[in-house]
Scaffold this motif. Structure first.
Motif, PDB file in Angstrom:
ATOM      1  N   VAL A  22       0.747  -1.056  -0.040  1.00 28.89           N
ATOM      2  CA  VAL A  22       0.118   0.023  -0.113  1.00 28.89           C
ATOM      3  C   VAL A  22       0.860   1.258   0.052  1.00 28.89           C
ATOM      4  N   ASP A  23       0.433   2.077  -0.683  1.00 31.11           N
ATOM      5  CA  ASP A  23       1.008   3.566  -0.980  1.00 31.11           C
ATOM      6  C   ASP A  23       2.478   3.518  -1.895  1.00 31.11           C
ATOM      7  N   HIS A  24       2.867   2.492  -2.330  1.00 27.86           N
ATOM      8  CA  HIS A  24       4.098   2.391  -3.067  1.00 27.86           C
ATOM      9  C   HIS A  24       3.720   2.907  -4.534  1.00 27.86           C
ATOM     10  N   GLY A  25       2.411   3.236  -4.740  1.00 25.99           N
ATOM     11  CA  GLY A  25       2.100   3.961  -5.960  1.00 25.99           C
ATOM     12  C   GLY A  25       1.351   2.949  -7.145  1.00 25.99           C
ATOM     13  N   LYS A  26       0.991   1.874  -6.768  1.00 28.40           N
ATOM     14  CA  LYS A  26       0.066   1.299  -7.674  1.00 28.40           C
ATOM     15  C   LYS A  26      -1.174   1.890  -8.613  1.00 28.40           C
ATOM     16  N   SER A  27      -1.927   2.563  -7.771  1.00 27.63           N
ATOM     17  CA  SER A  27      -2.934   3.179  -8.377  1.00 27.63           C
ATOM     18  C   SER A  27      -2.534   4.267  -9.483  1.00 27.63           C
ATOM     19  N   THR A  28      -1.306   5.028  -8.824  1.00 28.61           N
ATOM     20  CA  THR A  28      -0.840   5.891  -9.548  1.00 28.61           C
ATOM     21  C   THR A  28      -0.233   5.723 -10.849  1.00 28.61           C
ATOM     22  N   VAL A  29       0.554   4.409 -10.729  1.00 29.36           N
ATOM     23  CA  VAL A  29       1.167   3.989 -11.904  1.00 29.36           C
ATOM     24  C   VAL A  29       0.062   3.654 -13.042  1.00 29.36           C
TER      25      VAL A  29
HETATM   26  N1  LIG Z   1       7.103  11.385  -5.720  1.00 27.83           N
HETATM   27  C1  LIG Z   1       6.225  10.492  -6.068  1.00 27.83           C
HETATM   28  N2  LIG Z   1       5.013   9.999  -5.484  1.00 27.83           N
HETATM   29  C2  LIG Z   1       4.463   9.138  -5.765  1.00 27.83           C
HETATM   30  C3  LIG Z   1       4.752   8.428  -7.064  1.00 27.83           C
HETATM   31  N3  LIG Z   1       3.681   7.498  -7.325  1.00 27.83           N
HETATM   32  C4  LIG Z   1       2.823   7.701  -6.326  1.00 27.83           C
HETATM   33  N4  LIG Z   1       3.246   8.425  -5.350  1.00 27.83           N
HETATM   34  C5  LIG Z   1       2.242   8.894  -4.383  1.00 27.83           C
HETATM   35  O1  LIG Z   1       2.202   7.822  -3.548  1.00 27.83           O
HETATM   36  C6  LIG Z   1       1.281   8.003  -2.577  1.00 27.83           C
HETATM   37  C7  LIG Z   1       0.465   6.662  -2.862  1.00 27.83           C
HETATM   38  O2  LIG Z   1       0.147   6.250  -4.240  1.00 27.83           O
HETATM   39  P1  LIG Z   1      -0.915   5.391  -4.747  1.00 27.83           P
HETATM   40  O3  LIG Z   1      -0.966   5.337  -6.151  1.00 27.83           O
HETATM   41  O4  LIG Z   1      -2.095   5.930  -4.061  1.00 27.83           O
HETATM   42  O5  LIG Z   1      -0.405   3.995  -3.991  1.00 27.83           O
HETATM   43  P2  LIG Z   1      -1.221   2.493  -3.604  1.00 27.83           P
HETATM   44  O6  LIG Z   1      -1.672   2.463  -2.395  1.00 27.83           O
HETATM   45  O7  LIG Z   1       0.076   1.721  -4.157  1.00 27.83           O
HETATM   46  O8  LIG Z   1      -2.307   2.480  -4.824  1.00 27.83           O
HETATM   47  C8  LIG Z   1       0.417   9.075  -3.431  1.00 27.83           C
HETATM   48  O9  LIG Z   1       0.434  10.138  -2.505  1.00 27.83           O
HETATM   49  C9  LIG Z   1       1.038   9.472  -4.662  1.00 27.83           C
HETATM   50  O10 LIG Z   1       0.738  10.640  -5.042  1.00 27.83           O
HETATM   51  C10 LIG Z   1       5.773   8.720  -7.719  1.00 27.83           C
HETATM   52  O11 LIG Z   1       6.281   8.309  -8.933  1.00 27.83           O
HETATM   53  N5  LIG Z   1       6.519   9.676  -7.347  1.00 27.83           N
END
Ligand SMILES: Nc1nc2c(ncn2[C@@H]2O[C@H](COP(=O)(O)OP(=O)(O)O)[C@@H](O)[C@H]2O)c(=O)[nH]1
Lengths: 572, 266
Positions: A22-29
């Motif tokens: 969680v928070d490693h950026g899966k959704s963002t990617v």
């Molecule tokens: N600096 C930076 N922050 C990122 C990157 N990708 C995601 N984040 C941040 O990491 C946090 C968690 O991302 P999210 O996609 O919600 O994570 P998930 O829980 O894996 O789906 C968010 O605040 C994003 O803005 C990136 O490539 N660079």
């Protein structure tokens, strides 16, 4: 299958799953990938942008994904969403399991047939607990094409060293699970570096972008190069044709092939592949195709049988070890009885032992747990009511995995890691429904030239009530009156006056003063009912680890058996 | 195998599983393109035979050409057809005038449910697709209905490795969905590749055609010049995207906002 479907008219579709802590950026990617690939409609993007501006928050690609998923949801609670997007090369479906609570069950439902997986790891934080847990699930699901996405490279100044060290860490973690990383991509989901657009910030990266890595994936994970496995769904006799119907799980089959049908182990030659329409007639079929086989023999075959090539048979076994992940509402318990469904076969199964509970994040083993709860993974030993044709999962996925049904519900999935081969279950005792294997009338020869012990089977394979048994052989001699206790099949056989006089489950057997012999013909040192109960309990808990200790405690190797010395020219 | 071939193989696999595992089985045939593809797939799965009856829930308001076409196909292919109507409701004058949803429920849903019970079906094969509308995207391939014909979508079993839920309490029945993975355009491409005859109503006449078929009073035609299957495919490739995006956007407003708020934006 239709032969004239145009390739151009039907684009290839590949199913993917993304996982990560969680928070490693899966959704963002994923959000960035869909956005840069132009798969999101402008309205959604504008809306997320506007809300970000209005609230003074940064624009988040993760919210884009959320918005997209909410749209699919339409107010209904869902477990998985399918995100579609396309590149020049082909169409993709990304299986996403929103939320982390029931992640295991949800991911498995959606991703059990994914062809590739991407593990998203935060460059700053490296591999964390859930990364390991998800990787473990990928290995159990048999997903073999795995990509590593090292995200948030912007936070580590696009430093190559960080990328390489995270890559090493991830490789080690996956290697422990028998998984290999096929591609590694350093990227920033936030900045869109190396997602679709190649990054100028990381000129040192020679490999592809994420989109490039996707297009580099291979379509099929069940290589047709593997041996043939065709589990039969049914044998149809709608007309004068007798058709063996099923889906080819792996390998290929063609007219003229000599095939073996297991567990009956009958051989036959394929005479044709049936089809409704002439245009679908063909000489050969391979993995993934639903076929109808016609053969030159009329043996009795049924649903659950597995067709293979003659020289590459599946195992036949009723005792297996497996890694099982549990999704049931009531826990999995030792001695629990379930229905096991493996390919098209179905059989009653009993959990004879829970060897270990596996901590999915550390992979540490906790031995002999009393139960396996929801979302937990364990190594178990299972007894099947009758032998099935199956494979180790590492060799054949389709016939090496199964589900367990508890009551009416699919409650667990498992992969076969070990199986006791029993294609030789031809000798022993039968009485009605009762069956027991035994080797007490086999001759044991020591072959001097080869320095090995070999066994010779008795002439008469099966004995039933009233049958006279051969008490004396070249390498054994038993008394007129004795009892045989066969632990692996949990049966006792009573021999009186040299004949089979009774047969009963071990649980109902009590010591009556007759000498005891085990299924191999070795004496069992029991002198009282008390002794017997102890011995039984010990042997029921037999494992490869305590085998020799139990043998020393209970077995007598000398009274009934000896080994006959023979040479190469010794005629058995 | 290409995409259409693997869709076909998978649907055939599902049909054979249903036939092997469920007791009394029927195939719901609405005469439209999807269930006509389903019919075709059943013929393939069972090598020219159809070992279960086809069921048509007839509201009596169907477009007349559909009934003519239905009876011709049944005769040509030698199908066993069960036609079921909610006679009581019709006798009581049920029509779209009573309200569209009321009418649909009485003449379709209620009719289907009573037919299931009268004929004692354990399984009904239905041609729904995941891409049709929101709630269908949550469907399983083998989807349980309890004795009141209800669907508990919040507690669905996992479907993995081609193992479907085949054990049910007495009185429950199963909806089997062999086309779940197909999209609208897949259906048309398959119809094209296999040269499957479909009803004429799908082809444009006077600049309009039916995109989906239902009851005459409630089914509209879309503007179209497509008079052949390839033209329909071409039309759909150009239009679905924007059409779906348009539909999606309506939904998005409500839910995207909600989700963003949940995440702390307000
Ligand atoms: N600096 C930076 N922050 C990122 C990157 N990708 C995601 N984040 C941040 O990491 C946090 C968690 O991302 P999210 O996609 O919600 O994570 P998930 O829980 O894996 O789906 C968010 O605040 C994003 O803005 C990136 O490539 N660079």
């Amino acid at each position: 299958m239709a032969g004239d479907m145009t390739e151009g008219g039907a684009r290839e579709k590949l199913k993917l799953v993304f996982t990560g802590h969680v928070d490693h950026g899966k959704s963002t990617v994923i959000g960035r990938l869909l956005f840069d690939a132009g798969s999101l409609n402008d309205g959604a993007v504008a809306k997320v942008r506007r809300i970000a501006a209005e609230t003074g928050q940064p624009f988040e690609f993760a919210h884009l994904l959320d918005a997209f998923e909410e749209e699919q949801k339409q107010g209904i609670t869902i477990d998985t969403t399918q995100l579609q997007f396309r590149t020049e090369k082909r169409d993709y479906v990304i299986i996403d399991a929103p939320g982390h609570k029931e992640f295991l069950k949800n991911m498995i439902s959606g991703a059990s047939d994914a062809e590739a997986a991407f593990l998203v790891v935060d460059a700053e934080r490296g591999v964390e607990e859930q990364s390991r847990r998800h990787a473990h699930m990928l290995s159990l699901l048999g997903i073999r094409q795995i990509g590593l996405v090292v995200n948030k490279m912007d936070l580590v100044r696009y430093d190559r060293k960080v990328f390489e060290s995270v890559g090493r860490e991830a490789s080690e973690c996956l290697a422990g699970l028998g998984l290999e990383i096929n591609s590694r991509i350093p990227l920033s989901g936030l900045k869109g570096e190396n997602v679709v657009r190649p990054s100028t910030r990381m000129p040192w990266h020679r490999g592809p972008t994420l989109a490039g890595a996707l297009d580099g994936l291979k379509k099929s994970t069940s290589p047709a190069g593997r041996g043939l496995r065709l589990p039969l769904q049914a044998v149809y006799k709608f007309d004068d044709r007798r058709i063996l119907a099923g889906r080819v799980e792996s390998g290929r089959v063609k007219i003229g092939d000599r095939v073996l049908i297991s567990p009956g182990r009958k051989t036959a030659t394929v005479t044709s592949l049936a089809a409704w329409l002439d245009k679908d007639l063909k000489d050969e079929a391979s993995a993934g195709e639903s076929v109808g086989l016609m053969i030159n023999e009329e043996f009795f075959h049924r649903r659950g049988d597995v067709v293979s090539l003659e020289d590459d048979p599946p195992l036949i076994s009723d005792r297996i070890k497996a890694s099982v992940f549990w999704m049931g509402r009531t826990p999995l318990k030792p001695r629990g009885r379930y229905k096991l469904k493996l390919a098209s076969a179905e059989v009653e199964a009993e959990i004879s032992e829970i060897d270990n509970l596996i901590d999915s994040s550390t992979l540490a083993l906790a031995p002999k747990p009393a139960r396996v709860g929801f979302n937990e993974v364990a190594q178990v030993e299972i007894r099947l009511q009758r032998p099935l044709a199956l494979d180790l999962f590492s060799r054949h996925q389709g016939t090496g995995r199964f589900v367990l049904v508890d009551g009416h519900d699919v409650a667990g999935g498992g992969i076969v890691t070990w199986a006791e081969e029993r294609s030789d279950i031809k000798f022993g005792f039968v009485h009605g429904e009762l069956k027991a294997r035994c080797e007490i009338f086999e001759e044991y020869y020591y072959n001097v030239d080869e320095m090995s012990v070999s066994k010779a089977a008795p002439e008469r394979p099966l004995y039933t009530l009233g049958d006279r048994v051969p008490l004396t052989g070249a390498s054994y001699r038993y008394p007129e009156l004795f009892d045989i206790v066969i632990f692996r099949d949990r049966m006792a056989v009573l021999v009186r006056d040299g004949r089979v006089a009774g047969m009963l489950p071990l649980g109902e057997y009590s010591y009556q003063g007759a000498p005891l012999v085990n299924g191999r013909g070795f004496g069992v040192l029991v002198r009282s009912q008390d002794d017997w109960l102890k011995a039984r309990a010990d042997f029921e808990a037999l494992t490869p680890a305590n085998e020799s200790e139990l043998a020393r405690r209970w077995l007598d190797f000398n009274t009934y058996r000896r080994i006959v010395i023979g040479g190469n020219d010794f005629q058995i | 195998m290409n995409h259409l071939q693997s869709l076909e193989a998978h649907s055939v696999f599902i049909l054979r599983e249903a036939y092997a595992k469920l007791g009394r089985l029927g195939l719901l045939w609405s005469i439209g393109k999807d269930s006509t593809v389903l019919l075709w797939l059943a013929k393939k799965a069972f090598f020219g035979h159809c070992p279960f009856p086809f069921i048509h829930v007839d509201t009596s308001y169907k477009i007349p050409e559909m009934i003519v076409y239905r009876d011709k196909v049944v005769a040509d292919l030698g199908l066993e057809l069960i036609v079921h109507q909610n006679k009581e409701a019709l006798a009581a004058g049920m029509s779209p005038g009573n309200g569209r949803l009321v009418c649909c429920k009485a003449l379709k849903t209620d009719a289907l449910n009573s037919m299931t019970k009268t004929h004692g079906f354990d399984g009904l094969i239905v041609g729904v697709r995941r891409d049709e509308e929101g709630s269908r995207s949550k469907e399983r391939v083998f989807s349980e209905r309890n004795s009141s014909d209800e669907w508990d979508y919040t507690n669905q079993p996992p479907e993995l490795w081609g193992q479907f839920k085949t054990d049910f309490p007495k009185g429950h029945h199963v909806r089997v969905h062999p086309l779940l993975q197909w999209s609208e355009i897949d259906i048309w491409r398959y119809i094209d590749a296999e040269k499957i005859p479909v009803i004429d109503l799908y082809f444009a006449k006077d600049g309009r055609r039916y995109r989906s078929l239902g009851c005459a009073p409630c089914t509209g035609r879309i503007r179209s010049e497509a008079t052949t299957v390839p033209q329909i495919i071409e039309e759909l490739s150009a239009t679905t995207v924007s059409e779906r995006a348009g539909r999606a956007q309506d939904q998005e407003d409500a839910y995207a906002m909600q989700k963003l708020r949940k995440d702390g934006y307000m």
